[in-house]
Design an enzyme around this catalytic site. Structure first.
Site, PDB file in Angstrom:
ATOM      1  CB  SER A   9     -78.592  -7.367 -35.503  1.00  0.00           C
ATOM      2  OG  SER A   9     -77.740  -6.892 -34.650  1.00  0.00           O
ATOM      3  NE  ARG A  43     -85.288 -11.800 -44.703  1.00  0.00           N
ATOM      4  CZ  ARG A  43     -84.497 -12.926 -44.796  1.00  0.00           C
ATOM      5  NH1 ARG A  43     -84.269 -13.506 -45.826  1.00  0.00           N
ATOM      6  NH2 ARG A  43     -84.467 -13.690 -43.736  1.00  0.00           N
ATOM      7  CG  ASP A  94     -77.724  -9.237 -32.819  1.00  0.00           C
ATOM      8  OD1 ASP A  94     -77.703 -10.252 -33.612  1.00  0.00           O
ATOM      9  OD2 ASP A  94     -78.679  -8.643 -32.359  1.00  0.00           O
TER      10      ASP A  94
HETATM   11 MG    MG Z   1     -79.393  -6.081 -29.357  1.00  0.00          MG
END
Ligand code: MG
Ligand code: ADP
Length: 515
Positions: free
Chosen positions: A153, A168, A206
């Site tokens: 994520s 990044r 995610d």
């Molecule tokens: Mg999560």
């Protein structure tokens, strides 16, 4: 100034009005469009190469891991093919020193080790036979390897379903040599070093996982429009029309997908919405937080919305009042006025004096505190934050400011949700019919707009969804009629199931390549 007045003054700084919401939505839509047209826009609008959402009939046993920001989760998922699944999972907090390690190897070796531990614990038969086979390379076949969806994520430039380089780090991670590298390859290398029967089949954001999971599990035949995360960070992924992703045409990548659904899931990376600060609210506490963060000027939307930051905003607001001699917050009447630390009831060793020392879960505790004299808030301050004998007035001031910060976060979240709903035109048709007939609209499966959400903030902050809905009603293009048609559901274990579903899609793609 009396304490209550001081607290009200600070709480008022976090007010985010109806006009602010509407200005935010217009600008959000503009920045979304910009991101679809060109590379390097504030909102990355990353094409995911996933062109369809599941319908609930998918089947199989898959693995998934999730590097979310705070925790690392490992799971195996059995998809039953009837909108249900069974999930086995383990979860470990990521050690602080690995988040800022010198090399990628340190972090990814730790992740592979957790996968090994999981396999030994939950799939030992499978593990033993296949580690032996893999070591000897005798009788080793593709079918005996787990396909794994890797939920990662952080912003990545994806170039294929299991290939993507880190743009990044965010959320407090900072490992220089990972930037620009393929994170799937980094994980596969460490998995292979341990001879594990696992293939990293898909790289999953995610939010995309949340969208897929919600679409697999949601009731009825309606596909989900948006998956949104309000956890350590915030982000959203939604179903976009392929023809609107004009930068994909420029990249020469669109023809391969024609003849498919005509859609592609876009990972917005909306955490960086309005980094230039044209419409986002900006209190002195927001400014100080940003200035002293490890990525000033970046992820400006996220810094006002997500779990990593709300506690720190509150901490800074509270300390400003503590330092204001005219406002008696946590003040010790019997103190030596010449010694600053002894004028306050906050103990010298309190985490409140440290950056990131106040956890966002505290906002949920105090905002939802219905106990007499705010006993729960006072006890938490005393036990977890080393404030001695906080008064009911202290607790009242804390709750007021915490609630203002939480409410602003929810109203900003509504800006993002509204922008996606409006820009995809999902509400338009049936609403028009309803208005022209002047009849009150009946909400049903055909005109519902389904949204999946995940993350501790939306799950646990009291009334977070209600605040979102209140703001949605204040937006003319949505209004009370449109708001009723927006169905928001928690996509529990979203990243696990979602990642499994994308691994499944990736496997199907590989098989069709070989035929
Ligand atoms: Mg999560
Ligand atoms: P991740 O984002 O790593 O997948 P979560 O969705 O659990 O994990 O989000 C963790 C974040 O949520 C942390 O920043 C934490 O401070 C915050 N948080 C944890 N519990 C709560 C709570 N009860 N209310 C609000 N925020 C919470």
């Amino acid at each position: 100034m009396a304490l209550a007045a001081g607290a009200e003054r600070v709480a008022a700084e976090f007010e985010y009005t109806k006009e602010d919401v509407n200005r935010g939505v217009q600008e959000f839509i503009r920045q979304m469009d910009e991101g679809l047209q060109k590379q390097g826009a504030t909102m990355s609008q990353i094409p995911t190469y996933v062109t369809a959402v599941p319908n609930g009939t998918e089947k199989g046993l898959y693995m998934a891991v999730d590097l979310g920001g705070t925790n690392f989760r490992v799971c195996s998922i059995q998809l039953h093919g009837n909108s249900t699944f069974s999930l086995t999972q383990s979860k470990v907090k990521i050690p602080q020193q690995l988040m800022v390690a010198k090399t990628s190897h340190e972090l990814f070796a730790f992740l592979a080790k957790q996968i090994e531990l999981f396999l030994k614990t939950h799939h030992n038969d499978h593990y033993v036979t296949h580690v032996e086979r893999r070591k000897s390379y005798v009788g080793f076949t593709e079918e005996q390897v787990f396909s794994l969806g890797f939920t990662f994520s952080f912003p990545v430039q994806q170039s294929g379903i299991n290939k993507g380089t880190l743009i990044r780090w965010t959320k407090g991670f900072d490992i220089h040599d990972t930037v620009g590298k393929d994170v799937c390859a980094l994980l596969q290398k460490e998995i292979d070093a341990l001879h594990l029967p696992v293939r990293v089949a898909a790289l999953v954001n995610d939010t995309v996982g949340t969208l897929m999971a919600r679409s697999y599990t949601s009731p009825g035949k309606t596909g989900t429009l948006l998956g949104a995360i309000f956890g350590t960070g915030t982000n959203g992924a939604y179903v976009e029309k392929l023809e609107r992703i004009t930068k994909l045409k420029k990249m020469g990548g669109v023809s391969a997908f024609e003849g498919e659904t005509g859609d592609m899931i876009i990972n917005t990376e909306w955490g960086s919405f309005d980094n230039k600060m044209s419409v986002l609210p900006n209190t002195p506490y927001d400014r100080a937080l940003d200035k002293e963060s490890n990525n000033p000027g970046i992820q400006m939307f996220e810094k006002r919305v997500s779990g990593m930051f709300l506690g720190e905003i509150l901490r800074r607001a509270l300390l400003t009042l503590v330092e204001d001699k005219s406002v008696p917050l946590f003040s010790d009447e019997h103190s030596n006025q010449n010694d600053f630390h002894s004028t306050t009831t906050i103990h010298e060793a309190s985490p409140l004096w440290r950056q990131w020392g106040l956890d966002t879960s505290f906002l949920s505790i105090t905002s939802g505190d219905n106990s007499a004299g705010l006993k729960v808030t006072r006890q938490t301050l005393e036990n977890d934050y080393e404030v001695s004998a906080p008064s009911a007035e202290d607790a009242e001031a804390v709750r007021l400011i915490a609630s203002a910060i939480g409410k602003r976060a929810a109203r900003l979240s509504a800006v993002a949700i509204a922008a996606v709903v409006i820009s995809t035109g999902k509400l338009e048709k049936p609403a028009d019919i309803a208005t022209s007939n002047n009849a009150s609209l009946e909400v049903n499966e055909d005109n519902i707009v389904d949204i999946g959400v995940d993350g501790s903030l939306v799950e646990f902050y009291p009334n977070f969804e209600d605040y979102i809905r209140e703001a949605l009603r204040e937006i003319p293009q949505i209004g009370p009629q449109g708001e009723k048609r927006i169905r928001i559901g928690i996509a529990k274990d979203g990243s696990g199931v979602g990642a499994a579903l994308i691994a499944l899609v990736a496997d199907q793609g590989r098989k069709s390549e070989f035929h």
